[in-house]
Design an enzyme around this catalytic site. Structure first.
Site: not given
Ligand code: G1P
Ligand code: ZN
Length: 543
Positions: A114, A277, A279, A281-282
């Site tokens: 993202h 997002d 890629d 996955d969100r």
């Molecule tokens: C963030 C999100 C986490 C997710 C990751 C990848 O990681 O909080 O839940 O798995 O992005 O999308 P963080 O930046 O908090 O380590």
């Molecule tokens: Zn993503």
């Protein structure tokens, strides 16, 4: 065509975070930088000679150049065959699905999720293993270690291949197949959900908007929602993937997906809104003037999964990351199934899914998924909700409020303090760590800390231990405060504070989240001395 061995030196900064190695594009563009990391991955993944791999990315700036380098390096390693998405595109869940379907040895995903894209923005790379999921920490640590001692890498001296034309080609002895990024994924979705039912709903005038945020899900959403399911043309907005995501921040939350939020507010013509997002996955799920928190979304999915074809036999168990609200725990309890609490990051769900301990899992950070792949999956969540709407014939807000009435409501929010000085952030966490024994049993404004710790996880499948996964304060009424530092940022440090309060009896007209959580938010700020330590009076993002 000749295999060259190029002398190189370690950069010593290639430590993968929560989801692979993420850095500014300019860092990746340094001579040997990407090559060092890819060689390190290939070395740790070896033997990869003679194997099948999958490669693709979210289409951000430097995606195509990186893919050409990776192909040439894979050919030099003796990889037998590579499947690469047309134009270098593949969503993260689509890579996972393809690895599994084609029984590949693994895959490389080029994405910074993202985070913004463009010459001055972010790039990233991660390796997924045979089960289709992100490589475990033991693997990424070994890659990092190797990258710190690397002295050479191998690359085939050859011309770039054409990534635009579908079909087979070759680089040296390595076969390459440029594949349609969507078809395998679309077939998997058709197998999990009742497409006929969703189609009838669209045929009878149901209107929605899906915001692809100029990122990878555009082609997937146009094909599945508009072409296959018959949603009106124009349902997918910002549908064309762009290298800089149109200058936007492809993060599906209330702040960054503001265009979608606007389309679903007021007297909206649409009943449903969703976004994904960079890629793919969100996911973010919206009803008319209604935001579904990701934690609630996971709980609602768990409570209703048995109604959908792909999950008609029920769930073997569920899992959530530690900071995710405990809403899904309540559902698991009612269903009599296990609920696992894992550290942040999708890789921890992989073992549980492989071992059939869980069927559904999710995180508060707009991620949910199931055993169909080994990544979280944005469009899958959207189709799950569409299938549910088609079955229940109720509005999104009605489905959510009825869920609260049945299971109680977990008021929840996350405060992010971005780009704070790394030293300040580390000191703050250290301070909290040292305060733990003192905090135990203390009462703040009627909230008593029953338990607090530095979260550590023992994987129930391979017994591996992951320490220092965030500081949690559990209060006697079920409320929680969690502090952790982001593992995905590329500038300074990001402090995340997660605040949650459970209300068992919820009337259908419920209070405003920030209001309900106000006392706990103040407690969270005071305990960690956030204002004085960071100089910040307010978080940058509240979700
Ligand atoms: C963030 C999100 C986490 C997710 C990751 C990848 O990681 O909080 O839940 O798995 O992005 O999308 P963080 O930046 O908090 O380590
Ligand atoms: Zn993503």
């Amino acid at each position: 065509m000749k295999i060259q061995t190029i002398a190189t030196q370690p950069f010593n900064d290639q430590k993968p975070g929560t989801s692979g190695l993420r850095k500014k594009v300019k860092i990746f563009q340094q001579p040997h930088y990407l090559e060092n990391f890819v060689q390190s991955i290939f070395h740790i993944a070896s033997p990869i000679a003679g194997q099948l791999l999958v490669v693709g990315g979210d289409g951000r700036y430097y995606n195509k150049q990186a893919i050409q380098i990776i192909l040439k390096m894979a050919a030099a390693q003796g990889v037998a065959k590579i499947l690469v998405g047309q134009n270098g595109l593949l969503s993260t869940p689509a890579v996972s699905a393809l690895i599994r379907k084609q029984k590949a040895a693994g895959g490389l995903i080029l994405s910074a999720s993202h985070n913004p894209g463009g010459p001055d923005e972010d790039f990233g790379i991660k390796f997924n293993i045979q089960n289709g999921g992100p490589a475990p920490t033991s693997f990424t640590e070994a890659v990092y270690k190797y990258s710190n001692n690397i002295s050479s890498y191998k690359i085939l001296e050859t011309a770039d291949i054409d990534l635009n034309t579908l079909g087979p080609s070759k680089m040296g002895d390595m076969q390459i197949e440029v594949v349609d990024p969507v078809s395998n994924y679309a077939a998997l979705m058709a197998h999990l959900f009742d497409f006929n039912r969703i189609k009838s709903m669209f045929d009878s005038g149901f209107s929605m908007r899906f915001d692809a945020m100029h990122a990878i899900t555009g082609p997937y959403a146009v094909e599945i929602l508009e072409n296959v399911l018959g949603a009106a043309p124009g349902t997918v907005i910002n549908a064309v993937p762009l290298e800089d995501f149109g200058g936007g921040h492809p993060d599906p939350n209330l702040k960054h997906a503001h265009e979608l939020v606007k389309l679903l507010s007021g007297n909206s013509a649409h009943s449903f809104g969703a976004a994904s997002d960079g890629d793919g996955d969100r996911n973010m799920i919206l009803g008319q003037n209604f935001f579904v928190t990701p934690s609630d979304s996971l709980a609602i999915m768990a409570a209703n999964a048995h109604l959908l074809p792909g999950y008609k036999n029920g769930l073997s168990g569920v899992a959530r990351s530690m900071p995710t609200s405990t809403a899904v725990d309540k559902v698991a309890e009612k269903l009599g199934i296990e609920c696992y609490e894992t550290p942040t990051g999708w890789k921890f769900f992989g073992n549980l899914l492989d071992d059939n301990k869980i069927t559904l899992c999710g995180e508060e950070s707009f991620g949910s998924g199931s055993d169909h792949v080994r990544e979280k999956d944005g469009l899958w969540a959207v189709l799950f909700w569409l299938n549910l709407l088609a079955i229940k014939k109720q509005s999104v807000s009605r489905i959510v409020t009825e869920h609260w009435a049945r299971f109680g409501r977990n008021y929840y929010c996350r405060h992010d303090y971005e780009a704070i000085d790394s030293q300040v952030a580390n000191d703050l966490m250290q301070y909290l760590l040292q305060s733990l024994s003192e905090l135990q049993g203390q009462t703040f404004n009627n909230y008593t800390i029953e338990m607090c710790d530095d979260f550590s996880y023992t994987d129930p499948v391979d017994n591996s231990i992951s320490d220092h996964q965030g500081i949690r304060l559990l209060f006697s009424d079920g409320s929680r405060i969690v502090y952790r530092l982001s593992g995905t940022g590329t500038e300074g440090a990001t402090l995340r504070v997660y605040i949650e309060k459970f209300e068992p009896e919820v009337s259908l007209q419920s209070g405003e989240t920030q209001q309900v959580l106000a006392d706990l938010i103040e407690i969270a700020n005071n305990i960690a001395q956030i204002h004085t330590r960071t100089g910040r009076t307010d978080p940058d993002v509240i979700t």
